[in-house]
Design an enzyme around this catalytic site. Structure first.
Site, PDB file in Angstrom:
ATOM      1  N   ASP A 450       0.848  -1.183   0.000  1.00 44.72           N
ATOM      2  CA  ASP A 450       0.000   0.000   0.000  1.00 44.72           C
ATOM      3  C   ASP A 450       0.885   1.236   0.000  1.00 44.72           C
ATOM      4  OD1 ASP A 450      -2.902   1.068   0.514  1.00 44.72           O
ATOM      5  OD2 ASP A 450      -1.604   2.154   1.891  1.00 44.72           O
ATOM      6  N   GLU A 494      -4.684   2.530  -4.292  1.00 46.24           N
ATOM      7  CA  GLU A 494      -3.220   2.582  -4.263  1.00 46.24           C
ATOM      8  C   GLU A 494      -2.611   1.285  -3.755  1.00 46.24           C
ATOM      9  OE1 GLU A 494      -4.708   4.474  -0.375  1.00 46.24           O
ATOM     10  OE2 GLU A 494      -5.298   4.338  -2.461  1.00 46.24           O
TER      11      GLU A 494
END
Length: 580
Positions: A450, A494
């Site tokens: 992440d 993301e």
């Protein structure tokens, strides 16, 4: 020979039916991908109307495409005929009613036709999609307007947080499906029909509707109650042989006698798509095949007899001084017959020419024979050229179709922004890899990463910079994985993920650490990060021996826990956890 021809006809029909029912599913998948990737905004009703209108002009197999959300809004376009296409819209300005507008040839609304109460959330297509949580065909049900029987190919749409947004759908009426079956060439009196496991007709090539009109609407027609005797007898024979329709799991072939005539029957399950569990029955009378064979045999026999009688008569009437011209004519006839049963006509080889004779009658006969041979040669040459052109067109259409299908498959499984595998492709690949390693029970590792403080990055540098950042990270992840079996995918937002088949925890940790370093070495500036002045990632790693003791769900949960721990410990680090 008749049995072989029957099998070929059945295979041809099955392919046509599969392609017809697969078309709505492909359209729904394309629309789902367009919404998930942001290309299509379901709240933009004018754009959705235009988009659906263009799709209904592409294929007759998709006359009605629509979308309904959990707030009760609805947008759909239905091509009712070549002269009439309508849009159906329900939003906050029309609720609880749905407005039906006539569209012009540009897809623009020009006239309000009707306004009726409608809530998509109460319809069977909406409810079955929510219950399944994936793409599925609905059961056969009565459509809202006009009331007719049909089925719907549906798929639910979820946002990034896995919350329901709405449901996409595409309809096929039973009447349309029957019309499609009528267009397929079967035989002179053969029939093809599709039934549910209950024995009710879904569609048939016979000129009767798959339902009965009553005062309350359309009611299903059982195959045993069909007006066509072939459909009734075939259904009765299948029940007698297998006791119930539920017992048929593989294609079955057999023959029966109806009114003294032999009938070939082939039963094929149609269950390649979720929600569809039908049986297709093809019934072809043996006489449809044998009559052509017998007719050709009779014609050949008659031609042979005529040629023999003619030759015998001429031999009796004429004298020996005609032997020379007659011999030449006989040889030329044999040569012409041989060419007609070989490839010489097709190869444009000129037939043998009969020389003229001093006998006027034989000279006339020789001239007529030469002209006939020339015309036959020309006709066969034209026929061969037409066949070659037709085969080339078929090849070109097939290649174009295959290319379009390949592009469609790539679009569905590729993330539009990063050009790496998307969430759908990741799920398919992880499930396939799990099944492949289940026998060997070798380790399977999974990486989740992440981007740290990515929201702050977007707020500071803008979404275009954010998109460029994600593209650079995706390419960096690809450079870390070197094996063809490894898969890098965008997990959502993301978040990225890497599947590492046959890799233990230690090996996966090394790949994860290289991944973290590779992203950091991109040196993408990040002034608002709380841990560094460049973009960094937090990485979670998990591994397990693929067996019945574990599951993909457990592996994902363990990897997600490792990622959460990496964030909790300060981010920009790798945390590994094993299920073993």
């Amino acid at each position: 020979m008749a049995i072989r021809l029957s099998e070929e006809v059945t295979a041809h029909i099955e392919k046509h039916v599969h392609n017809y029912t697969n078309t709505p599913a492909l359209f729904i998948e394309v629309n789902h991908a367009a919404i998930q990737s942001g290309v299509l905004d379901p709240t933009d009703h004018p754009k959705m109307t235009r988009y659906f209108w263009e799709q209904t002009q592409v294929s007759e197999a998709v006359p009605y495409v629509y979308y309904g959300n959990k707030q009760g809004d609805f947008i759909g376009v239905w091509k009712q005929s070549d002269e009439l296409t309508t849009s159906r819209i329900r939003d906050t300005s029309t609720a609880p009613n749905r407005e039906v507008h006539k569209l012009n040839d540009q897809g623009q609304p020009v006239q309000l036709l009707t306004t009726t109460a409608y809530d998509p959330r109460t319809r069977p297509w909406y409810q079955v999609a929510i219950a399944a949580g994936k793409a599925i065909w609905s059961p056969i049900y009565v459509f809202a307007g006009p009331p007719s029987l049909g089925i719907t190919c549906t798929i639910p749409i979820y946002d990034a947080s896995n919350s329901l947004m709405g449901v996409l759908g595409a309809d096929i009426t039973l009447t349309k499906l029957s019309e499609f079956l009528k267009q397929i060439e079967i035989s002179d009196s053969g029939q093809v029909f599709i039934i549910e496991r209950s024995g009710d007709i879904v569609a048939s090539s016979y000129h009767e509707k798959p339902f009965i009109l009553t005062e309350t609407g359309e009611e299903r027609l059982a195959a045993l109650d069909s007006q066509n005797y072939l459909i009734r007898e075939a259904t009765q024979q299948v029940l007698q042989r297998f006791k119930s329709f539920e017992a048929i799991a593989t294609p079955q072939r057999f023959s029966i006698r109806v009114e003294g005539q032999r009938q070939f029957i082939e039963v094929t399950p149609l269950n390649s798509q979720a929600g569809i569990d039908w049986l297709m029955l093809v019934v072809i009378p043996e006489a449809d095949f044998t009559k052509y064979i017998r007719a050709n045999n009779r014609m050949t026999l008659l031609l042979c007899l005529a040629a023999m009688i003619t030759a015998t008569s001429l031999g009796v009437v004429t004298s020996q001084w005609m032997a020379g011209p007659m011999r030449r004519l006989s040889l030329a006839s044999k040569s012409l017959a041989d060419q007609m049963t070989s490839t010489e006509f097709i190869n444009d080889q000129r037939p043998q020419k009969v020389e003229g004779s001093y006998i006027r009658e034989l000279g006339t006969l020789a001239t007529a024979f030469n002209q006939m041979a020339m015309y036959l040669n020309l006709a066969f040459g034209n026929l061969a050229q037409m066949n070659a052109e037709l085969e080339q067109r078929v090849i070109e259409r097939t290649q174009a179709m295959e290319k379009a299908n390949q592009q469609l498959e790539r679009f569905i499984r590729l993330d539009d922004l990063t050009q790496i595998a998307n969430r759908r492709r990741f799920t398919e690949y992880l499930e396939a890899t799990w099944r492949l390693q289940l026998r060997s029970q070798k380790p399977l590792s999974l990486i989740l990463c992440d981007v740290d403080y990515f929201k702050a990055y977007n707020d500071t540098y803008g979404h275009l910079a954010g998109d460029n950042c994600l593209q650079q990270i995706a390419q960096a992840l690809i450079t870390v994985t070197h094996r063809s079996a490894d898969l890098v995918a965008r997990y959502g937002g993301e978040e990225f993920t890497v599947v590492l088949p046959q890799t233990d925890l230690a090996g996966a940790q090394k790949v994860a650490e290289k991944l973290r370093q590779q992203v950091k070495e991109l040196k993408i500036p990040h002034q608002t990060s709380e841990i560094a002045d460049v973009i960094t990632v937090s990485v979670g790693v998990s591994c397990c021996l693929v067996s019945q003791l574990f599951s993909i769900k457990l592996l994902l949960e363990k990897t997600d826990q490792a990622l959460y721990e990496a964030k909790a410990k300060g981010r920009d680090r790798v945390v590994a956890r094993s299920l073993c």
